[in-house]
Design a protein around this motif. Structure first.
Motif, PDB file in Angstrom:
ATOM      1  N   TRP A   1      -7.480   7.806   1.216  1.00  0.00           N
ATOM      2  CA  TRP A   1      -7.006   7.833  -0.176  1.00  0.00           C
ATOM      3  C   TRP A   1      -7.960   7.050  -1.081  1.00  0.00           C
ATOM      4  O   TRP A   1      -8.315   7.515  -2.176  1.00  0.00           O
ATOM      5  CB  TRP A   1      -5.602   7.242  -0.238  1.00  0.00           C
ATOM      6  CG  TRP A   1      -4.968   7.312  -1.587  1.00  0.00           C
ATOM      7  CD1 TRP A   1      -4.207   8.320  -2.093  1.00  0.00           C
ATOM      8  CD2 TRP A   1      -5.040   6.313  -2.624  1.00  0.00           C
ATOM      9  NE1 TRP A   1      -3.792   8.030  -3.372  1.00  0.00           N
ATOM     10  CE2 TRP A   1      -4.293   6.805  -3.729  1.00  0.00           C
ATOM     11  CE3 TRP A   1      -5.661   5.085  -2.730  1.00  0.00           C
ATOM     12  CZ2 TRP A   1      -4.163   6.082  -4.910  1.00  0.00           C
ATOM     13  CZ3 TRP A   1      -5.529   4.358  -3.913  1.00  0.00           C
ATOM     14  CH2 TRP A   1      -4.789   4.858  -4.979  1.00  0.00           C
ATOM     15  N   ARG A   2      -8.366   5.888  -0.637  1.00  0.00           N
ATOM     16  CA  ARG A   2      -9.286   5.079  -1.435  1.00  0.00           C
ATOM     17  C   ARG A   2     -10.634   5.772  -1.577  1.00  0.00           C
ATOM     18  O   ARG A   2     -11.257   5.709  -2.648  1.00  0.00           O
ATOM     19  CB  ARG A   2      -9.472   3.708  -0.787  1.00  0.00           C
ATOM     20  CG  ARG A   2      -8.225   2.828  -0.867  1.00  0.00           C
ATOM     21  CD  ARG A   2      -8.431   1.511  -0.151  1.00  0.00           C
ATOM     22  NE  ARG A   2      -7.255   0.655  -0.284  1.00  0.00           N
ATOM     23  CZ  ARG A   2      -7.118  -0.534   0.295  1.00  0.00           C
ATOM     24  NH1 ARG A   2      -8.105  -1.009   1.046  1.00  0.00           N
ATOM     25  NH2 ARG A   2      -6.010  -1.237   0.124  1.00  0.00           N
TER      26      ARG A   2
ATOM     27  N   ASN B   1       0.802  -1.235   0.000  1.00  0.00           N
ATOM     28  CA  ASN B   1       0.000   0.000   0.000  1.00  0.00           C
ATOM     29  C   ASN B   1       0.832   1.281   0.000  1.00  0.00           C
ATOM     30  O   ASN B   1       0.322   2.356   0.319  1.00  0.00           O
ATOM     31  CB  ASN B   1      -0.965   0.028   1.198  1.00  0.00           C
ATOM     32  CG  ASN B   1      -1.849  -1.183   1.287  1.00  0.00           C
ATOM     33  OD1 ASN B   1      -1.939  -1.825   2.324  1.00  0.00           O
ATOM     34  ND2 ASN B   1      -2.491  -1.551   0.190  1.00  0.00           N
TER      35      ASN B   1
ATOM     36  N   ARG C   1      -4.894   5.226   4.290  1.00  0.00           N
ATOM     37  CA  ARG C   1      -5.234   4.371   3.145  1.00  0.00           C
ATOM     38  C   ARG C   1      -6.720   4.461   2.827  1.00  0.00           C
ATOM     39  O   ARG C   1      -7.117   4.566   1.654  1.00  0.00           O
ATOM     40  CB  ARG C   1      -4.838   2.924   3.448  1.00  0.00           C
ATOM     41  CG  ARG C   1      -5.084   1.952   2.314  1.00  0.00           C
ATOM     42  CD  ARG C   1      -4.851   0.531   2.778  1.00  0.00           C
ATOM     43  NE  ARG C   1      -5.847   0.135   3.765  1.00  0.00           N
ATOM     44  CZ  ARG C   1      -5.734  -0.935   4.546  1.00  0.00           C
ATOM     45  NH1 ARG C   1      -4.646  -1.702   4.476  1.00  0.00           N
ATOM     46  NH2 ARG C   1      -6.686  -1.243   5.398  1.00  0.00           N
TER      47      ARG C   1
ATOM     48  N   ASP D   1       1.716   2.899  -2.457  1.00  0.00           N
ATOM     49  CA  ASP D   1       1.203   3.780  -3.501  1.00  0.00           C
ATOM     50  C   ASP D   1      -0.151   4.391  -3.138  1.00  0.00           C
ATOM     51  O   ASP D   1      -0.794   5.016  -3.982  1.00  0.00           O
ATOM     52  CB  ASP D   1       1.082   3.012  -4.818  1.00  0.00           C
ATOM     53  CG  ASP D   1       0.193   1.785  -4.694  1.00  0.00           C
ATOM     54  OD1 ASP D   1      -0.093   1.368  -3.560  1.00  0.00           O
ATOM     55  OD2 ASP D   1      -0.206   1.228  -5.735  1.00  0.00           O
ATOM     56  N   GLU D   2      -0.594   4.225  -1.896  1.00  0.00           N
ATOM     57  CA  GLU D   2      -1.898   4.738  -1.474  1.00  0.00           C
ATOM     58  C   GLU D   2      -1.758   5.798  -0.383  1.00  0.00           C
ATOM     59  O   GLU D   2      -2.661   5.960   0.453  1.00  0.00           O
ATOM     60  CB  GLU D   2      -2.790   3.588  -0.998  1.00  0.00           C
ATOM     61  CG  GLU D   2      -3.140   2.616  -2.109  1.00  0.00           C
ATOM     62  CD  GLU D   2      -4.084   1.515  -1.658  1.00  0.00           C
ATOM     63  OE1 GLU D   2      -4.939   1.106  -2.448  1.00  0.00           O
ATOM     64  OE2 GLU D   2      -3.973   1.067  -0.488  1.00  0.00           O
TER      65      GLU D   2
ATOM     66  N   ARG E   1     -10.226   8.477  -4.262  1.00  0.00           N
ATOM     67  CA  ARG E   1     -10.138   7.911  -5.609  1.00  0.00           C
ATOM     68  C   ARG E   1     -11.499   7.416  -6.095  1.00  0.00           C
ATOM     69  O   ARG E   1     -11.848   7.551  -7.269  1.00  0.00           O
ATOM     70  CB  ARG E   1      -9.135   6.750  -5.625  1.00  0.00           C
ATOM     71  CG  ARG E   1      -7.717   7.108  -5.243  1.00  0.00           C
ATOM     72  CD  ARG E   1      -7.017   8.028  -6.236  1.00  0.00           C
ATOM     73  NE  ARG E   1      -7.340   9.428  -6.005  1.00  0.00           N
ATOM     74  CZ  ARG E   1      -6.835  10.150  -4.987  1.00  0.00           C
ATOM     75  NH1 ARG E   1      -6.019   9.588  -4.119  1.00  0.00           N
ATOM     76  NH2 ARG E   1      -7.151  11.410  -4.843  1.00  0.00           N
TER      77      ARG E   1
END
Length: 833
Positions: A381-382, A150, A378, A152-153, A385
């Motif tokens: 961020w999700r 993770n 995380r 990249d999150e 997105r």
């Protein structure tokens, strides 16, 4: 002070600086400032690990760069020199030797409890260094992916590298508490760190407990993490130093090698070393043994042979001269050689950029706070997105529904900017949605694409709702962190390798001069096996301990009762006499109780004993010890199995083997009880469908070791035997039957069920091979017995952890229903009275 001078030309045409500035500074102040800067650099950027991910900067950079290189476990190895070059050139501008040394340590299974790099080639041993980096290859281990997942999150902050051209993570997400699991060592300026490895499952259990109970005490956490679990195994003797280290961050403990006494030849006995203390190699041990023999500090040793190989692992054989006691020689070895070594814990790590000395509780709190932050970032961020994607999908659905009008608007526009502006005006779109529609491919205009987009929209809305609910509930985030930790434990957890005992370190005093003074006296002792699988012993003196006719221990008035756990089996022997342990797989394991923890007779605490599975190094988690038996007695050993088979086998010449089978079990069958008794005893079976059968022991003729036994109790379809033992035909005291009923449809340990205590005399004796009589009438919702026990009163119920529980009053009818319990009973056994 400062001085400024204007320099005049010395000759025509000469070029001289217009001005020169010279500053006088105090040397001591300059040295102090420079040294402090150097010390801070060493502490923060080199020698100490971060308490969150347990890594030093060079280790973190190695794992991150290998992740960026795609060196995953499912891909091939690459040259270590290539990894070192990438790390040195991009992230760590120091010597290649330091980088390679750090990489090697991350790959050594004898150094780390959970290695993070999968090495191919010679990565060294405890006695030799590794090959050069051009000869070895490496890739990430599976556990390293859990450390870097993770990234990249936006789960952690990224900082610039040394030349501000690249970025690197300030800390790794670390899906497990790496600092506790793998330990750390390092020497900084004015401080150092030295931390022992621990068992992954135990550490995660403590982390999950502190997530659920932030105010958990150290004693509660030590129920999950009782002590270090070293990669090389061995035995830790004395736990006081460990508790000090867990409380204050500083402490020490001693580790011993795992040594067994074996017959090397028909007439020669030797000491076989199969596990060594942490970071001690066999060559170092051999060298110290030779030095001790030459200097006359060791006696009774004939030779030392290293039989270590890749198949059997470590095997160091120390030959004993005829006439010398192996136990006495071993005590000398503990004193003179590294077979007994000390480990000093100094738990110093970086917290918020500064070094701190941390105890177990503080280390766990820092880690769980880090994981909570990682999961929160995380999730945020999700969520962002998915909201962005939902925005685009909704705009695309608008375009597909009115595609003809969209095409007309675009065709009627002079340029892209005008088309974008008209789309925003006509369809009430955002600029991002309009731009995305302009980039729409014609193949997306099918009816199936619309269905896909609608399904994606619904899915995104559901995910957004879940993420918003998660971010709005701190407790939900803590639960998610706990669940993810449990998944990591299931994936990477391994059984404990190091045995923990309260035995004293080497009894060889520093002032001992004669070998005879080192001998362990062969004293009378009593060995106790608890119902929860712990074993310990009490050294006997006259009048302190007696044994009742039923075999249960009876203490004198000066002996207080055990505060924890119940007795499953007890045997009188001597400290150096071999006894046998009968297991659920039908094996008898020979062992000596000399290294068992010794409890004072005045205060027996079975919880302080060692786990018998660790002490005997049982290789199978499903195998557990049922009883202790004497190998010198002529009384037969009776065994009962889950399928209702009974067998009696008489001790005899069983060869000099450490373990052997004493019953031939059928597939999926296992032993549920074992006891040593005489022909006048009565054997007792209890089954899951509440049937009890008692019959004479002499109706079962003794058989050889390999025999499979004979029919003991006739079982109903779907039923199984859960208890087997023997009772003297004329017991000295009251014998009771304890049954605990529950539902087979619930998870074990969740339903307390009901219990009943009846008089054994109410159950009539029947013949071997019959079905028995009812021993418990089930209440509504109950369909099976979870536990049963028959023995001399009073019975002792305990929780799965060994804490005391209560039973209903005795005297219930044999076929009566039970009384509902208020707490789960994990085991039943005898009580010390």
């Amino acid at each position: 002070m400062s001085r400024s001078d204007t320099t005049k030309p010395a000759s025509a045409g000469a070029v001289v600086p217009a001005a020169e500035r010279i500053e006088d500074v105090d040397v001591s102040s300059e040295m102090q400032g420079s040294f402090l800067e150097y010390a801070y650099s060493v502490i923060y950027s080199r020698a100490l690990p971060d308490a969150r991910d347990g890594l030093k900067p060079v280790q973190r950079r190695i794992l991150y760069q290998m992740s960026e290189m795609g060196l995953r476990p499912d891909r091939g190895h690459v040259k270590s020199a290539r990894v070192v070059g990438e790390v040195m050139g991009k992230l760590h501008p120091h010597g290649d030797t330091a980088i390679y040394d750090a990489l090697v340590r991350l790959a050594q299974a004898f150094t780390l409890r959970v290695p993070l790099i999968d090495g191919h080639g010679n990565f060294g041993s405890l006695d030799d260094g590794p090959a050069a980096p051009r000869y070895t290859e490496a890739r990430l281990a599976a556990a390293a992916l859990a450390m870097t997942e993770n990234l990249d999150e936006d789960v952690v902050d990224f900082v610039p590298n040394y030349d501000n051209q690249l970025t690197q993570p300030d800390v790794l997400p670390a899906a497990f508490p790496n600092l506790l699991v793998n330990g750390a060592s390092g020497i900084a300026v004015g401080m150092a760190t030295n931390m022992a490895p621990h068992n992954l499952v135990e550490v995660i259990g403590a982390a999950r407990h502190i997530l659920a109970h932030p105010d958990a005490t150290l004693d509660e956490l030590m129920e999950y993490v009782p002590g270090p679990d070293l990669p090389t195994g061995g035995t830790i003797v004395g736990l006081a130093g460990i508790k000090d280290a867990y409380a204050t961050g500083r402490g020490s403990f001693k580790t011993r090698a795992r040594v067994s006494v074996e017959a090397i030849t028909a007439r020669k006995t030797g000491l076989v070393v199969t596990e060594l203390p942490y970071l001690v190699g066999p060559e170092k041990v051999i060298e110290k043994i030779k030095d001790g023999v030459n200097s006359k500090k060791l006696s009774g040793i004939s030779d030392v042979t290293d039989l270590t190989d890749r198949t059997k692992g470590l095997r160091l054989v120390i030959g004993i001269k005829t006439g010398f006691s192996p136990v006495a020689v071993l005590e000398q070895l503990y004193k003179v050689t590294p077979l007994e070594d000390s480990f000093n814990i100094n738990a110093v790590a970086l917290v918020d950029g500064g070094p701190q000395t941390l105890g177990l509780r503080e280390l766990l709190l820092v880690y769980v706070d880090h994981r909570i932050q990682v999961v929160t970032r995380r999730s945020a961020w999700r969520l962002a997105r998915r909201k962005e994607r939902l925005h685009l999908v909704e705009g695309l659905l608008i375009a597909i529904l009115d595609i003809d009008e969209v095409i007309q608007v675009i065709r009627g526009s002079d340029d892209t900017a005008q088309a974008r502006a008209r789309l925003i005006e006509v369809f009430d779109l955002s600029q991002v949605q309009a731009e995305y529609i302009l980039e729409l491919q014609l193949r997306r205009l099918t009816r199936f694409s619309r269905i896909e987009l609608e399904a994606e929209r619904d899915k995104l809305r559901a995910e957004i709702e879940e993420l918003e609910a998660l971010l709005g509930s701190p407790q939900a985030i803590r639960t998610l962190v706990s669940d993810e930790l449990a998944a990591v434990a299931d994936r990477f957890g391994t059984p404990r390798r190091t045995v923990l005992t309260e035995a004293k370190p080497s009894i060889a005093g520093a002032g001992a001069k004669k070998a005879a003074a080192l001998e362990v006296q062969d004293t009378a002792t009593r060995v106790f096996l608890s119902a929860t699988g712990r074993i310990a012993r009490v050294d006997l003196t006259a009048g302190e301990v007696e044994v009742g006719e039923s075999g249960a221990p009876r203490m004198s008035p000066v002996v207080r009762r055990s505060k924890h756990d119940a007795i499953r089996s007890v045997i009188d022997t001597t400290s150096r006499t071999e006894i046998g342990a009968v297991t659920s797989l039908g094996r008898l394991i020979r062992f000596s109780p000399v290294d068992l923890p010794v409890m004072p007779p005045a205060s027996i605490q079975l919880a302080a004993g060692v786990r018998v599975a660790d002490y005997l190094a049982l290789p199978n988690r499903q195998e557990h010890v049922l009883a202790l038996v004497s190998l010198q007695s002529d009384r037969a050993i009776a065994l009962g199995t889950r399928d209702g088979v009974v067998k009696r086998v008489t001790p005899g010449d069983w060869a000099n083997k450490p373990d052997f089978e004493i019953i031939g079990l059928k597939p999926k069958d296992e032993v549920v009880g074992a006891v040593q008794g005489g022909d006048d005893d009565e054997l007792v079976f209890v089954t899951t469908d509440a049937q009890l059968l008692r019959f004479a022991a002499d109706s079962v003729r003794p058989q050889g070791r390999g025999a499979g036994g004979m029919a003991g109790i006739r079982l109903a379809p779907g039923a199984a035997a859960i208890f087997f033992s023997s009772i003297p035909r004329d017991p000295a005291g009251e014998v009771v039957v304890v049954t605990v009923a529950s539902s087979s449809g619930v998870l074990p340990g969740t339903d307390p069920g009901s219990a009943k205590v009846s008089d054994f005399a109410e159950f009539p004796a029947k013949g071997r091979g019959t079905a028995g009589v009812r021993s418990h009438r089930f209440l509504k919702g109950e369909d099976a017995l979870a536990l049963a026990w028959v023995g001399q009163a009073p019975a002792r119920p305990v929780s799965p952890e060994g804490a005391p529980r209560t039973l209903p009053e005795a005297g219930a009818r044999r076929d009566a229903s039970g009384t509902p319990l208020d707490a789960v009973i994990g085991a039943l056994g005898a009580s010390i009275a």
